[in-house]
Design an enzyme around this catalytic site. Structure first.
Site, PDB file in Angstrom:
ATOM      1  N   LYS A 128       0.856  -1.318  -0.056  1.00 43.91           N
ATOM      2  CA  LYS A 128       0.014   0.006   0.035  1.00 43.91           C
ATOM      3  C   LYS A 128       0.941   1.342   0.119  1.00 43.91           C
ATOM      4  O   LYS A 128       1.827   1.210   0.564  1.00 43.91           O
ATOM      5  CB  LYS A 128      -0.882   0.029   1.051  1.00 43.91           C
ATOM      6  CG  LYS A 128      -1.973   1.215   1.221  1.00 43.91           C
ATOM      7  CD  LYS A 128      -2.801   1.004   2.674  1.00 43.91           C
ATOM      8  CE  LYS A 128      -3.725   2.116   2.654  1.00 43.91           C
ATOM      9  NZ  LYS A 128      -4.748   1.872   3.855  1.00 43.91           N
ATOM     10  N   SER A 203      -9.179   2.102   2.600  1.00 45.33           N
ATOM     11  CA  SER A 203      -8.259   2.952   1.795  1.00 45.33           C
ATOM     12  C   SER A 203      -7.312   2.270   1.159  1.00 45.33           C
ATOM     13  O   SER A 203      -6.671   2.558   0.374  1.00 45.33           O
ATOM     14  CB  SER A 203      -7.779   4.045   2.890  1.00 45.33           C
ATOM     15  OG  SER A 203      -6.925   3.128   3.865  1.00 45.33           O
ATOM     16  N   SER A 227     -10.184  -0.236   6.466  1.00 42.82           N
ATOM     17  CA  SER A 227      -9.525   0.088   5.200  1.00 42.82           C
ATOM     18  C   SER A 227      -8.785  -1.420   4.482  1.00 42.82           C
ATOM     19  O   SER A 227      -8.501  -1.475   3.557  1.00 42.82           O
ATOM     20  CB  SER A 227      -8.385   0.975   5.290  1.00 42.82           C
ATOM     21  OG  SER A 227      -9.077   2.237   5.885  1.00 42.82           O
TER      22      SER A 227
END
Length: 551
Positions: A128, A203, A227
């Site tokens: 990420k 996210s 997320s």
């Protein structure tokens, strides 16, 4: 002009994945320029040579992570064959990649020289955006963070490398990470690999899209309010949010770090690797709790609490059916299911979670001339304006939910002085009810199916199902168990919500048109019991696969 056989990243529009400020007014130029300027034919030839005597890329990509890892460990599959198979698989349509880690090619060679092969030897891993990789930006979707490469790898990336993994790409996130969509001004909108008009969640949305689309076999993301779980649920894969301090992320952000993968056994393999002496030696603040194989491998029948709704966000028909169907399968398998009465979710969401983001009640925004700061922010998150200054919101007919009609912040609150965490008595009450019912784990709804692009920005209130377990800091994972049916879609016509307000009407629209999209459930355990959570997830996965063939 690149050749048709060139690697995927040589075909990408520069402005999508390579946007980096130069400091001049000329706009964005690629940090990848050196990579783009490499001899394309030379690169392609090396890739073709690496794959010339290997099994087909398709056969490599079809292997589950545990089986792939076994072949890498015994030498029947060389790491470079696996690496280039996944490099070739990555696609442009979902717009999920922010950066290719060029040094990963050297990391493949380094892994082959390791004296002892780690548990993730030769496994390509996607990372990420917000997780530091040395020499690369962690933008969090903010232009101001461009050209500020990390000085060193985050601890979790260091552990992955020590375990033989090959971090090879970084993936997209929403601006600020405080969203379950995946869009920012640098890299744009990431799309769901199952249906491009849908969000992949956030996210960790780039991870969800990449793993869900088959471009990565294992991804590492973070979870502040769902997320990891939103992208997994929306993209039809699995993920687990561990207890906050079980794995190391960074000092600055109160986020749990965890894996995303196609199946639960892959998540377990990743946690075996991460919960190792490498992690404990690199960060002494992480409790030295190795992966408990005995708990994960147990076949003892479980006592499982469950609920179908939190009485705050009305579940879609598919969400409710997913819980009921899973409950029945678990009971048929010999487990005991016990109803769990969930209360005060609205109190948790607004008094702890919203106040956690706006501890001063939004007064620091309101004091700005004309509340310009808030209204600028509301262009990205229009629902925040509804929460804090509904009379200035840009949303039509936006009325706060019933629980917001009362003042959330007392009159003496000042910026950053209000407590942002649930008091101990709330946690104790929840655990006391859990213990009174003698539960091992909990079966819970997971928001879904995936919303259309743009809807998450209007529906932050819908995070109630996930954020509860961030507030409690319980490990929680998601497993896809079914697909939306025509009957679910028909029942949705009667969806009104619990408050029948603007949010509920918008939520009904967000759920529509989703026949064939995956729906997941959440599996929850008490703090520090990730192995039990995974064991429960594995049971749910196994039973669901026997009933369905949706993978």
């Amino acid at each position: 002009m690149t050749s048709p056989g060139a690697p995927w990243f040589l075909h990408f529009p520069v402005q999508i994945y390579s946007a980096r400020r130069t400091g001049s007014s000329s706009g964005f130029t690629p940090r990848w320029n050196n990579f783009y300027n490499r001899d394309t034919n030379s690169h392609c030839n090396s890739a073709k040579a690496a794959l010339s005597c290997s099994p087909s890329a398709a056969s490599i990509l079809s292997l589950p992570l545990p089986e792939l890892s076994k072949k890498l460990q015994d030498g029947s599959l060389p790491p470079e064959h696996v690496f280039y198979a996944y490099v070739g698989k990555l696609a442009t349509e979902t717009n999920c990649i922010t950066e290719y880690l060029q040094e990963s090619e050297n990391q493949v060679r380094k892994a082959k020289l390791m004296e002892k092969k780690g548990l993730l030897y030769g496994v390509p891993v996607s990372i990420k955006d917000s997780i530091d990789c040395q020499g690369h930006d962690s933008t969090l979707g903010f232009i101001k963070n461009l050209n500020k490469p990390a000085a060193e790898d985050s601890v979790v990336v260091q552990v992955l490398k020590r375990q033989g993994a090959i971090p090879f790409v970084k993936t997209n996130v929403p601006q600020s990470l405080i969203s379950y969509d995946c869009k920012n001004l640098i890299f744009g909108q990431t799309r769901n690999p199952l249906l491009f008009t849908r969000t992949p969640g956030g996210s960790s949305g780039g991870e969800g899209a990449l793993v869900g689309g088959g471009g990565s076999i294992l991804g590492i993301g973070t979870d502040v309010g769902g997320s990891l779980r939103f992208p997994a649920a929306f993209c039809g894969i699995c993920a687990i949010k561990p207890t906050g301090k079980r794995l190391r992320y960074c000092e600055e952000l109160a986020a749990a770090v965890g894996p995303l993968a196609k199946d639960v056994e892959s998540l377990a393999l990743c946690l075996r690797a991460l919960l190792s002496e490498d992690m404990f030696s690199l960060d002494s603040t992480v409790p030295p709790l190795p992966f408990n194989e005995e708990v994960y491998s147990s076949t003892k029948p479980l006592r499982i609490g469950y609920y179908e709704t939190d009485f705050f966000t009305m579940p879609s028909p598919a969400m409710r059916r997913a819980v009921r169907q899973t409950k029945e399968l678990l009971e048929e398998a010999g487990h005991t299911l016990v109803p769990f009465e969930l209360t005060n979710v609205d109190h948790v969401i607004f008094n702890y979670c919203v106040r956690g983001m706006f501890a001063d009640g939004g007064s620091s925004f309101e004091y700005c001339p004309g509340s310009k700061a808030l209204l600028d922010f509301s262009k990205i998150r229009p629902d925040v304006a509804c929460w804090l200054l509904p009379e200035k919101s840009q949303e039509p007919s936006c009325t706060p939910k019933e629980s917001l009609s009362q003042q959330l912040w007392d009159s003496t609150s000042t910026p950053l002085t209000t407590s942002t965490f649930p008091p101990q008595d709330f946690c104790h009450q929840f655990i006391a009810q859990w213990k009174k019912l003698n539960l091992d784990v909990m079966l819970c709804p997971m928001l879904g199916p995936a919303f259309g692009i743009g809807y998450p920005a209007k529906l932050s209130v819908a995070v109630s199902y996930t954020m509860l377990y961030n507030a409690l800091d319980f490990p929680a994972g998601v497993v896809p168990v079914t697909l939306v049916t025509d009957e679910d879609e028909e029942q949705l016509k009667g969806y009104k919500g619990y408050y029948r307000d603007w949010w509920d009407r918008t939520l009904a629209k967000a759920f529509r048109g989703s026949v064939g999209m995956p729906v997941a459930v959440q599996c929850v355990a008490l703090p520090w019991q990730e192995e039990l959570c995974l064991r429960f997830m594995k049971e749910v996965e196994t039973l669901s696969l026997k009933k369905n063939s949706f993978f």
